[in-house]
Write a protein that holds these residues in place. Structure first.
Motif, PDB file in Angstrom:
ATOM      1  N   LEU A 257       0.989  -1.357   0.111  1.00 41.61           N
ATOM      2  CA  LEU A 257       0.318   0.301  -0.017  1.00 41.61           C
ATOM      3  C   LEU A 257       0.764   1.729  -0.216  1.00 41.61           C
ATOM      4  CD1 LEU A 257      -2.857   1.526   0.284  1.00 41.61           C
ATOM      5  CD2 LEU A 257      -2.591   0.878   2.500  1.00 41.61           C
ATOM      6  N   LYS A 258       0.657   2.283  -0.545  1.00 43.14           N
ATOM      7  CA  LYS A 258       1.357   3.319  -0.969  1.00 43.14           C
ATOM      8  C   LYS A 258       0.469   4.820  -0.394  1.00 43.14           C
ATOM      9  CE  LYS A 258       4.393   5.551  -4.344  1.00 43.14           C
ATOM     10  NZ  LYS A 258       5.349   5.831  -5.730  1.00 43.14           N
ATOM     11  N   ILE A 259       0.954   5.288  -0.010  1.00 42.08           N
ATOM     12  CA  ILE A 259      -0.788   5.917   0.886  1.00 42.08           C
ATOM     13  C   ILE A 259       0.678   7.385   1.320  1.00 42.08           C
ATOM     14  CG2 ILE A 259      -0.053   5.777   2.774  1.00 42.08           C
ATOM     15  CD1 ILE A 259      -2.594   6.184   3.852  1.00 42.08           C
ATOM     16  N   LYS A 260       0.364   9.066   0.884  1.00 45.10           N
ATOM     17  CA  LYS A 260       1.401   9.956   1.010  1.00 45.10           C
ATOM     18  C   LYS A 260       1.176  10.150   2.440  1.00 45.10           C
ATOM     19  CE  LYS A 260      -0.505  13.016  -3.053  1.00 45.10           C
ATOM     20  NZ  LYS A 260      -1.057  14.039  -3.528  1.00 45.10           N
ATOM     21  N   LYS A 261       2.723  10.161   3.007  1.00 45.90           N
ATOM     22  CA  LYS A 261       2.670  10.937   4.647  1.00 45.90           C
ATOM     23  C   LYS A 261       2.031  11.172   5.564  1.00 45.90           C
ATOM     24  CE  LYS A 261       6.265   9.449   7.605  1.00 45.90           C
ATOM     25  NZ  LYS A 261       8.798   9.800   7.063  1.00 45.90           N
ATOM     26  N   LYS A 262       1.379  13.066   4.949  1.00 43.39           N
ATOM     27  CA  LYS A 262       1.118  13.515   4.770  1.00 43.39           C
ATOM     28  C   LYS A 262      -0.919  13.198   5.447  1.00 43.39           C
ATOM     29  CE  LYS A 262      -0.141  15.498   0.798  1.00 43.39           C
ATOM     30  NZ  LYS A 262      -1.881  16.456   1.879  1.00 43.39           N
ATOM     31  N   ASP A 263      -1.265  11.549   4.951  1.00 44.08           N
ATOM     32  CA  ASP A 263      -2.866  11.386   4.662  1.00 44.08           C
ATOM     33  C   ASP A 263      -3.126  10.249   5.789  1.00 44.08           C
ATOM     34  OD1 ASP A 263      -2.974  13.133   2.761  1.00 44.08           O
ATOM     35  OD2 ASP A 263      -3.324  11.943   0.805  1.00 44.08           O
ATOM     36  N   LYS A 264      -1.549   9.636   6.837  1.00 39.55           N
ATOM     37  CA  LYS A 264      -1.777   8.623   6.699  1.00 39.55           C
ATOM     38  C   LYS A 264      -2.511   8.557   7.993  1.00 39.55           C
ATOM     39  CE  LYS A 264       1.091   5.763  10.499  1.00 39.55           C
ATOM     40  NZ  LYS A 264       2.586   5.689  10.628  1.00 39.55           N
ATOM     41  N   ARG A 265      -1.756  10.257   8.700  1.00 40.48           N
ATOM     42  CA  ARG A 265      -2.772  10.363  10.430  1.00 40.48           C
ATOM     43  C   ARG A 265      -3.878  10.532  10.077  1.00 40.48           C
ATOM     44  NH1 ARG A 265      -0.527  14.841  14.285  1.00 40.48           N
ATOM     45  NH2 ARG A 265       1.351  13.014  13.522  1.00 40.48           N
ATOM     46  N   TRP A 266      -5.098  10.711   8.754  1.00 34.94           N
ATOM     47  CA  TRP A 266      -6.236  10.796   9.151  1.00 34.94           C
ATOM     48  C   TRP A 266      -6.935  10.011   8.547  1.00 34.94           C
ATOM     49  CZ3 TRP A 266      -9.234  12.774   4.446  1.00 34.94           C
ATOM     50  CH2 TRP A 266      -8.426  13.165   3.929  1.00 34.94           C
ATOM     51  N   ILE A 267      -6.468   8.520   7.748  1.00 37.41           N
ATOM     52  CA  ILE A 267      -7.741   8.230   6.235  1.00 37.41           C
ATOM     53  C   ILE A 267      -6.491   6.818   6.718  1.00 37.41           C
ATOM     54  CG2 ILE A 267      -7.183   9.919   4.561  1.00 37.41           C
ATOM     55  CD1 ILE A 267      -5.925   7.854   3.363  1.00 37.41           C
ATOM     56  N   LEU A 268      -5.556   6.416   7.372  1.00 40.52           N
ATOM     57  CA  LEU A 268      -5.151   4.951   7.223  1.00 40.52           C
ATOM     58  C   LEU A 268      -5.611   3.938   8.191  1.00 40.52           C
ATOM     59  CD1 LEU A 268      -3.238   2.834   6.570  1.00 40.52           C
ATOM     60  CD2 LEU A 268      -1.675   3.533   8.371  1.00 40.52           C
ATOM     61  N   LYS A 269      -6.679   4.064   9.542  1.00 38.82           N
ATOM     62  CA  LYS A 269      -7.194   3.035   9.788  1.00 38.82           C
ATOM     63  C   LYS A 269      -8.781   3.340   9.261  1.00 38.82           C
ATOM     64  CE  LYS A 269      -8.954   2.929  15.170  1.00 38.82           C
ATOM     65  NZ  LYS A 269      -8.551   3.142  16.438  1.00 38.82           N
ATOM     66  N   PRO A 270      -9.550   4.360   9.361  1.00 39.38           N
ATOM     67  CA  PRO A 270     -10.737   4.248   8.404  1.00 39.38           C
ATOM     68  C   PRO A 270     -10.362   3.437   7.064  1.00 39.38           C
ATOM     69  CG  PRO A 270      -9.929   6.716   8.402  1.00 39.38           C
ATOM     70  CD  PRO A 270      -9.148   5.595   9.736  1.00 39.38           C
ATOM     71  N   TYR A 271      -9.919   4.022   6.406  1.00 37.35           N
ATOM     72  CA  TYR A 271      -9.518   2.781   5.254  1.00 37.35           C
ATOM     73  C   TYR A 271      -9.442   1.451   5.418  1.00 37.35           C
ATOM     74  CZ  TYR A 271      -7.177   1.823   0.821  1.00 37.35           C
ATOM     75  OH  TYR A 271      -7.030   1.491  -0.524  1.00 37.35           O
ATOM     76  N   LEU A 272      -8.627   1.490   6.347  1.00 35.36           N
ATOM     77  CA  LEU A 272      -8.353  -0.546   6.171  1.00 35.36           C
ATOM     78  C   LEU A 272      -9.712  -1.430   7.040  1.00 35.36           C
ATOM     79  CD1 LEU A 272      -4.391  -0.422   8.075  1.00 35.36           C
ATOM     80  CD2 LEU A 272      -5.200  -0.620   6.469  1.00 35.36           C
ATOM     81  N   GLN A 273      -9.909  -0.068   8.271  1.00 36.22           N
ATOM     82  CA  GLN A 273     -11.490  -0.722   8.234  1.00 36.22           C
ATOM     83  C   GLN A 273     -12.286  -0.699   7.355  1.00 36.22           C
ATOM     84  OE1 GLN A 273     -12.807   2.255  11.487  1.00 36.22           O
ATOM     85  NE2 GLN A 273     -11.475   1.435  13.001  1.00 36.22           N
ATOM     86  N   HIS A 274     -12.898   0.359   6.254  1.00 34.88           N
ATOM     87  CA  HIS A 274     -13.145   0.369   5.538  1.00 34.88           C
ATOM     88  C   HIS A 274     -12.998  -0.952   4.342  1.00 34.88           C
ATOM     89  CE1 HIS A 274     -15.364   2.218   1.371  1.00 34.88           C
ATOM     90  NE2 HIS A 274     -14.400   1.377   0.885  1.00 34.88           N
ATOM     91  N   ILE A 275     -11.580  -1.741   4.377  1.00 36.40           N
ATOM     92  CA  ILE A 275     -11.504  -2.890   3.743  1.00 36.40           C
ATOM     93  C   ILE A 275     -12.322  -4.351   4.403  1.00 36.40           C
ATOM     94  CG2 ILE A 275      -9.327  -4.474   2.792  1.00 36.40           C
ATOM     95  CD1 ILE A 275      -7.459  -1.490   2.756  1.00 36.40           C
ATOM     96  N   HIS A 276     -11.859  -4.035   6.196  1.00 37.97           N
ATOM     97  CA  HIS A 276     -12.612  -4.950   6.403  1.00 37.97           C
ATOM     98  C   HIS A 276     -13.862  -5.316   6.154  1.00 37.97           C
ATOM     99  CE1 HIS A 276     -10.022  -7.067   8.998  1.00 37.97           C
ATOM    100  NE2 HIS A 276      -9.308  -6.073   9.022  1.00 37.97           N
ATOM    101  N   THR A 277     -14.462  -4.022   6.065  1.00 37.51           N
ATOM    102  CA  THR A 277     -16.077  -4.089   6.064  1.00 37.51           C
ATOM    103  C   THR A 277     -17.138  -4.296   4.883  1.00 37.51           C
ATOM    104  OG1 THR A 277     -16.265  -1.978   7.352  1.00 37.51           O
ATOM    105  CG2 THR A 277     -18.165  -2.462   5.859  1.00 37.51           C
ATOM    106  N   VAL A 278     -15.852  -4.236   3.455  1.00 35.41           N
ATOM    107  CA  VAL A 278     -16.138  -3.777   1.824  1.00 35.41           C
ATOM    108  C   VAL A 278     -15.575  -5.836   1.727  1.00 35.41           C
ATOM    109  CG1 VAL A 278     -15.151  -3.782  -0.452  1.00 35.41           C
ATOM    110  CG2 VAL A 278     -15.285  -1.678   1.118  1.00 35.41           C
ATOM    111  N   SER A 279     -14.757  -6.095   2.431  1.00 35.07           N
ATOM    112  CA  SER A 279     -14.663  -7.964   2.046  1.00 35.07           C
ATOM    113  C   SER A 279     -15.236  -8.419   2.902  1.00 35.07           C
ATOM    114  CB  SER A 279     -13.163  -8.117   2.708  1.00 35.07           C
ATOM    115  OG  SER A 279     -13.037  -7.713   3.671  1.00 35.07           O
ATOM    116  N   ASP A 280     -15.942  -8.301   3.559  1.00 38.78           N
ATOM    117  CA  ASP A 280     -17.117  -9.567   4.157  1.00 38.78           C
ATOM    118  C   ASP A 280     -18.347  -9.397   4.165  1.00 38.78           C
ATOM    119  OD1 ASP A 280     -15.320  -9.318   6.661  1.00 38.78           O
ATOM    120  OD2 ASP A 280     -16.043  -7.592   7.917  1.00 38.78           O
ATOM    121  N   ASP A 281     -18.340  -7.931   2.873  1.00 36.53           N
ATOM    122  CA  ASP A 281     -19.642  -8.074   2.123  1.00 36.53           C
ATOM    123  C   ASP A 281     -19.564  -9.045   1.014  1.00 36.53           C
ATOM    124  OD1 ASP A 281     -21.046  -5.990   4.039  1.00 36.53           O
ATOM    125  OD2 ASP A 281     -20.522  -4.275   2.689  1.00 36.53           O
TER     126      ASP A 281
END
Length: 480
Positions: free
Chosen positions: A136-160
């Protein structure tokens, strides 16, 4: 107004941009330009790389998150738009699954931030796969505010995705353990015969439940919902359960209370059920009436209904009865039973639904006669009418005449002249005499003339296979 020469310049610029983009697409240079833009962006921004290996390095066990990422990335629209991707057959018929190729990069966006997934495969000299991973390639400035919700989003979509792709199973309790077989019931919610508005209300209630995890936790309740289906045999309660299972993609756990040894055994069975499942107890009134043979205490069963012994989330409990009359009100109170759905015998509206489904007939010259018979008080279960239509499906007129004959005979035998009753949650609904499920309510041979029974027998012999379960009913839902 704008000067004409200025309008001409703007028009020329827009046309030039359009033609330039068209040229890039036609020549394939658009992808070169995109890569150049990405390269410039990489030089300007500092990126963070996060690796998701297929196996854990310490004990070489499978990394479950790798599988989730694989499911998620395969669902991205950008993968469909990419230059190259792999196509595989899914588990279900006509299901096609997309998959990334070696060293392929797919872009994604989340909350306005742009990220990318790089699928890396390392092979040995014999071209055998040694290791696989996603990066996963992500801008360092975006890591703090999107990384955790993005990983949770992956869990939700994959479960569906998992839920939609999995093969449903029905589990039955035998000797204190669940035995499962594949669940291939053809009933669908769209094919359920009931009032359109009522069907929408039930469907909306189910879909609202699926989205209510945070709300249930907020108010301190177990994330479950309970339904009571009550009405005569042959009115479609079991098929409705199958339609709900297919709609939600839930496994079915059918609890046979006669096979349960005691309270502890019932609790153990409940603990062994998985989340995202239907827990079904059919003919509950029959079991409660057999008090002498009951092995489960009232407290034990109430705890089972409340889910006290199992706090796993996202379960739906469905109970069926022929009648609520004489059932302890403690079993039916709000919180234990959230929604009551009545399944009555056939009326003219549900008859028309059956005629449309079985015979493909929306209007017929015999319909007024059928309506008059229903208005006189004669009735049959949807299963009985559906059976008559099924064996006579090659001739709609013959099928309708057979239904008319059976209804007339039923009306003479029953001597009923009253119209349909309206039930509400404030009072118990009067119930018809109990009839075995296998008999479909009223015994068919007692309601049909001898000559017609002979004709039916001949047609039955010509039938290529035994008809399956029916899903035709008319219901009234009472929200408590």
């Amino acid at each position: 107004m704008f000067p004409l020469h200025l309008i001409s310049i703007i028009f020329s610029v827009v046309c030039s941009i359009f033609l330039f983009r068209l040229f890039l697409h036609r020549t394939g240079l658009i992808y070169v330009v995109r890569k150049f833009v990405d390269w410039v962006g990489d030089g300007i921004h500092v990126h963070l790389l996060l690796k998701v290996p297929e196996f854990n390095d310490s004990n070489h066990q499978e990394n479950q998150f790798f599988r989730r990422v694989s499911l998620y990335v395969s669902s991205l629209a950008s993968l469909e738009d990419s230059d190259f991707t792999n196509l595989f057959a899914g588990k279900k018929p006509n299901d096609i699954v997309l998959s990334m190729d070696d060293d392929q990069v797919v872009h994604d966006s989340f909350l306005g931030a742009r990220v990318s997934w790089h699928y890396r495969v390392r092979r040995d000299c014999e071209n055998q796969v040694v290791s696989r991973c996603f990066v996963l390639k992500i801008k360092k400035k975006d890591k703090r505010w999107i990384l955790k919700p993005y990983l949770q989003h992956i869990h939700t979509v994959s479960d569906d995705i998992d839920q939609r792709r999995k093969e449903l199973k029905i589990h039955n309790n035998i000797n204190g353990r669940w035995k499962s077989v594949p669940f291939h019931h053809p009933a669908t919610f769209d094919s359920v015969v009931m009032d359109t508005d009522l069907k929408s209300r039930i469907r909306c209630d189910l879909e609202t439940f699926l989205k209510s995890k945070q709300y249930y936790h907020k108010i301190g309740r177990v994330w479950k919902r309970s339904y009571l289906l009550y009405g005569p045999s042959g009115t479609g309660k079991s098929s409705f359960i199958a339609a709900v299972a297919n709609l939600l993609g839930y496994d079915v756990y059918s609890v046979n209370l006669a096979q349960v040894a005691d309270d502890s055994d019932l609790n153990t069975l409940l603990l062994q059920t998985a989340c995202r499942s239907l827990i079904v107890v059919e003919h509950l009134d029959r079991y409660l009436s057999e008090k002498a043979a009951a092995k489960i205490t009232a407290t034990g069963f109430l705890n089972f209904m409340d889910g006290i012994s199992n706090f796993q989330d996202e379960k739906i409990m469905i109970f069926t009865m022929n009648s609520k009359e004489g059932v302890d009100s403690a079993l039916l109170r709000p919180g234990r039973i959230d929604v009551h759905i009545h399944f009555p015998n056939c009326d003219f509206n549900s008859f028309k639904h059956l005629a449309c489904n079985y015979l493909g007939v929306k209007e017929h010259k015999l319909f007024p006669q059928v309506e008059e018979i229903f208005q006189s008080g004669a009735t049959m279960s949807p299963a009985e009418i559906g059976e008559l239509m099924l064996v006579n499906r090659s001739s709609p007129s013959r099928a309708l005449k057979s239904v008319i004959t059976a209804l007339q005979s039923n009306g003479r035998n029953a001597g009923v002249k009253a119209g349909p009753q309206i039930y509400n949650s404030a009072s118990s609904s009067p119930a018809p005499p109990y009839a075995a499920e296998e008999a479909g309510g009223v015994l068919w041979k007692d309601t049909v003339p001898k000559e017609f029974r002979k004709l039916y027998g001949l047609l039955r012999l010509k039938s290529c296979k035994k008809p399956g379960s029916l899903d035709h009913h008319d219901v009234e839902m009472i929200d408590r």
